[in-house]
Design an enzyme around this catalytic site. Structure first.
Site, PDB file in Angstrom:
ATOM      1  N   ASN A 144      -3.492   5.599 -10.387  1.00  0.00           N
ATOM      2  CA  ASN A 144      -3.603   5.496 -11.858  1.00  0.00           C
ATOM      3  C   ASN A 144      -4.631   4.502 -12.371  1.00  0.00           C
ATOM      4  O   ASN A 144      -4.524   4.061 -13.516  1.00  0.00           O
ATOM      5  CB  ASN A 144      -2.237   5.140 -12.489  1.00  0.00           C
ATOM      6  CG  ASN A 144      -1.168   6.153 -12.156  1.00  0.00           C
ATOM      7  OD1 ASN A 144      -1.391   7.349 -12.329  1.00  0.00           O
ATOM      8  ND2 ASN A 144      -0.045   5.707 -11.646  1.00  0.00           N
ATOM      9  N   CYS A 148       0.869  -1.182   0.000  1.00  0.00           N
ATOM     10  CA  CYS A 148       0.000   0.000   0.000  1.00  0.00           C
ATOM     11  C   CYS A 148       0.902   1.226   0.000  1.00  0.00           C
ATOM     12  O   CYS A 148       2.118   1.105   0.133  1.00  0.00           O
ATOM     13  CB  CYS A 148      -0.943  -0.016   1.197  1.00  0.00           C
ATOM     14  SG  CYS A 148      -0.114  -0.341   2.754  1.00  0.00           S
ATOM     15  N   ASP A 159      -2.920  -2.418  -2.391  1.00  0.00           N
ATOM     16  CA  ASP A 159      -2.466  -1.369  -3.314  1.00  0.00           C
ATOM     17  C   ASP A 159      -3.197  -0.039  -3.081  1.00  0.00           C
ATOM     18  O   ASP A 159      -3.148   0.856  -3.919  1.00  0.00           O
ATOM     19  CB  ASP A 159      -2.576  -1.776  -4.788  1.00  0.00           C
ATOM     20  CG  ASP A 159      -1.778  -0.838  -5.694  1.00  0.00           C
ATOM     21  OD1 ASP A 159      -0.695  -0.401  -5.285  1.00  0.00           O
ATOM     22  OD2 ASP A 159      -2.253  -0.527  -6.798  1.00  0.00           O
ATOM     23  N   TYR A 193       2.567  11.602 -12.364  1.00  0.00           N
ATOM     24  CA  TYR A 193       1.149  11.854 -12.089  1.00  0.00           C
ATOM     25  C   TYR A 193       1.034  12.646 -10.792  1.00  0.00           C
ATOM     26  O   TYR A 193       1.955  12.634  -9.957  1.00  0.00           O
ATOM     27  CB  TYR A 193       0.361  10.532 -11.980  1.00  0.00           C
ATOM     28  CG  TYR A 193       0.812   9.625 -10.843  1.00  0.00           C
ATOM     29  CD1 TYR A 193       0.301   9.772  -9.551  1.00  0.00           C
ATOM     30  CD2 TYR A 193       1.754   8.626 -11.055  1.00  0.00           C
ATOM     31  CE1 TYR A 193       0.727   8.955  -8.510  1.00  0.00           C
ATOM     32  CE2 TYR A 193       2.178   7.801 -10.023  1.00  0.00           C
ATOM     33  CZ  TYR A 193       1.663   7.974  -8.758  1.00  0.00           C
ATOM     34  OH  TYR A 193       2.091   7.168  -7.720  1.00  0.00           O
ATOM     35  N   HIS A 248       2.825  -7.153  -8.211  1.00  0.00           N
ATOM     36  CA  HIS A 248       1.621  -7.298  -9.030  1.00  0.00           C
ATOM     37  C   HIS A 248       1.739  -8.391 -10.101  1.00  0.00           C
ATOM     38  O   HIS A 248       1.467  -8.156 -11.285  1.00  0.00           O
ATOM     39  CB  HIS A 248       1.261  -5.954  -9.670  1.00  0.00           C
ATOM     40  CG  HIS A 248       1.250  -4.809  -8.685  1.00  0.00           C
ATOM     41  ND1 HIS A 248       0.930  -4.974  -7.352  1.00  0.00           N
ATOM     42  CD2 HIS A 248       1.533  -3.479  -8.827  1.00  0.00           C
ATOM     43  CE1 HIS A 248       1.022  -3.801  -6.734  1.00  0.00           C
ATOM     44  NE2 HIS A 248       1.383  -2.887  -7.594  1.00  0.00           N
ATOM     45  N   ARG A 289       5.680   4.266 -17.951  1.00  0.00           N
ATOM     46  CA  ARG A 289       4.748   5.382 -17.757  1.00  0.00           C
ATOM     47  C   ARG A 289       4.923   6.000 -16.351  1.00  0.00           C
ATOM     48  O   ARG A 289       4.347   7.036 -16.052  1.00  0.00           O
ATOM     49  CB  ARG A 289       3.308   4.921 -17.986  1.00  0.00           C
ATOM     50  CG  ARG A 289       2.770   4.024 -16.926  1.00  0.00           C
ATOM     51  CD  ARG A 289       1.378   3.484 -17.193  1.00  0.00           C
ATOM     52  NE  ARG A 289       1.197   2.266 -16.445  1.00  0.00           N
ATOM     53  CZ  ARG A 289       0.887   2.206 -15.157  1.00  0.00           C
ATOM     54  NH1 ARG A 289       0.689   3.303 -14.470  1.00  0.00           N
ATOM     55  NH2 ARG A 289       0.756   1.046 -14.547  1.00  0.00           N
TER      56      ARG A 289
HETATM   57  O1  LIG Z   1       0.560   0.727 -11.801  1.00  0.00           O
HETATM   58  C1  LIG Z   1       0.675   1.828 -11.219  1.00  0.00           C
HETATM   59  O2  LIG Z   1       0.318   2.906 -11.720  1.00  0.00           O
HETATM   60  C2  LIG Z   1       1.342   1.856  -9.912  1.00  0.00           C
HETATM   61  C3  LIG Z   1       2.013   3.013  -9.528  1.00  0.00           C
HETATM   62  C4  LIG Z   1       2.737   2.995  -8.377  1.00  0.00           C
HETATM   63  C5  LIG Z   1       3.570   4.121  -7.983  1.00  0.00           C
HETATM   64  O3  LIG Z   1       3.400   5.200  -8.547  1.00  0.00           O
HETATM   65  O4  LIG Z   1       4.433   3.912  -7.118  1.00  0.00           O
HETATM   66  O5  LIG Z   1       2.744   1.907  -7.571  1.00  0.00           O
HETATM   67  C6  LIG Z   1       2.051   0.786  -7.874  1.00  0.00           C
HETATM   68  O6  LIG Z   1       2.120  -0.179  -7.075  1.00  0.00           O
HETATM   69  C7  LIG Z   1       1.324   0.747  -9.069  1.00  0.00           C
END
Ligand SMILES: O=C(O)c1cc(C(=O)O)oc(=O)c1
Length: 307
Positions: free
Chosen positions: A263, A33, A258, A50, A182, A131
């Site tokens: 996003n 998280c 998460d 972002y 993931h 990204r």
């Molecule tokens: O797929 C994502 O956009 C994403 C982004 C981030 C992050 O910006 O750290 O972390 C995650 O676990 C997943």
């Protein structure tokens, strides 16, 4: 300070998730998280890709209690770059109930690493998702590995399935435990028994200290249904992939909400229903105890595993 504009189309975290029907094992850990800001105290990094809504430590801990988790592993989000202040603040506020994964640059000082360790950081994250981050030269990542190895930390890897073939040898040369985020982001329109996922399974088999988070069905799913409106059988297209990994590697899988779900484009899941996804991937109470308690405790709280 002027308020930062969220990225257009940004979906905020669910304001009123339900309570899971699933009874979590005592001492369960939400092992992935994030905290975002709050920006007024912990501004987002200039190099971010972002701008999220705020998601504070207090809000995270309220969700932890509401869902029935005992502990959190907070992973540095890319919107904070290598500025770990929000993460460290959250770890300190947790009263020992959170551990962390940071982002550091090769020039990080010994004093900073010591401070991170004392706050509860136990790993660094290397991100290869284009990204989200600019490319970091491998020599820089290697320098980081050499700095963190003596601390007993591990490396969390976030990458897309299509990039694994090119990254695999580099990953396997890293001499500390690896944790894949993931599910290695499979394309779930393909077959879980097909060649692409077989490559991922072969990567997990290559070393016994490669761990895998079977998290983020809401991010990977293409046909759903979403964890909303009472749906307790969500994200069916992800289940064969996650279940495969849980069944073959029951002692090195982890799971996390998460939250606050950066996003997402399509929907924001109800976190209670997201927890109710778990019996589909870890069908027995024994598998869930390993996934949610034994494994994360061994990796993040080895000193009080089983307590
Ligand atoms: O797929 C994502 O956009 C994403 C982004 C981030 C992050 O910006 O750290 O972390 C995650 O676990 C997943």
């Amino acid at each position: 300070m002027t308020e930062q504009q969220k990225t257009p189309g940004w979906l905020d975290w669910h304001p009123s998730p339900g309570r899971p029907a699933l009874e979590l094992p005592a001492g369960a850990v939400d092992a992935h998280c994030h905290v975002f800001g709050p920006a007024a105290a912990f501004p987002y990094a200039p190099e971010r890709k972002y701008t999220p809504c705020d998601a504070s430590a207090e809000q995270l801990f309220a969700l932890r209690d509401h869902l029935g988790f005992a502990r959190n592993v907070i992973v540095q989000a890319t919107c904070h770059g290598a500025d770990n202040r929000a993460l460290v603040d959250a770890l300190r506020r947790s009263g020992g109930r959170a551990r962390g994964v940071a982002t550091v640059k090769p020039g990080v000082s010994d004093a900073e690493l010591r401070e991170l360790h004392e706050a509860g950081v136990r790993g660094v994250r290397f991100n290869f998702v284009r990204r989200l981050v600019d490319v970091t030269p491998r020599a820089d990542l290697w320098d980081v590995v050499e700095r963190i190895a003596p601390l007993g930390w591990h490396v969390v890897l976030y990458f897309e399935a299509a990039d694994l073939a090119e990254l695999r040898e580099f990953f396997l040369s890293i001499p500390v435990p690896l944790v894949v985020d993931h599910l290695g982001r499979p394309d779930v329109s393909k077959d879980a028994d097909g060649p692409e996922f077989a490559e991922f399974l072969s990567f997990l088999r290559a070393r016994e200290d490669v761990w895998c988070k079977v998290s983020c069905p809401e991010r990977l799913s293409l046909t759903g249904p979403p964890a909303l409106d009472g749906e307790r059988d969500a994200y069916r297209d992800v289940v064969p992939f996650a279940r495969r990994v849980v069944e073959e590697f029951p002692d090195r899988v982890l799971w996390g909400t998460d939250w606050p779900h950066p996003n997402l484009k399509d929907h924001m899941p109800d976190d209670g229903l997201l927890v109710d996804f778990l019996p589909h991937v870890a069908p027995s109470a024994e598998l869930r105890r390993r996934l949610l308690m034994d494994n994360p405790m061994r990796l993040y709280w080895p000193e009080n595993e089983g307590s």
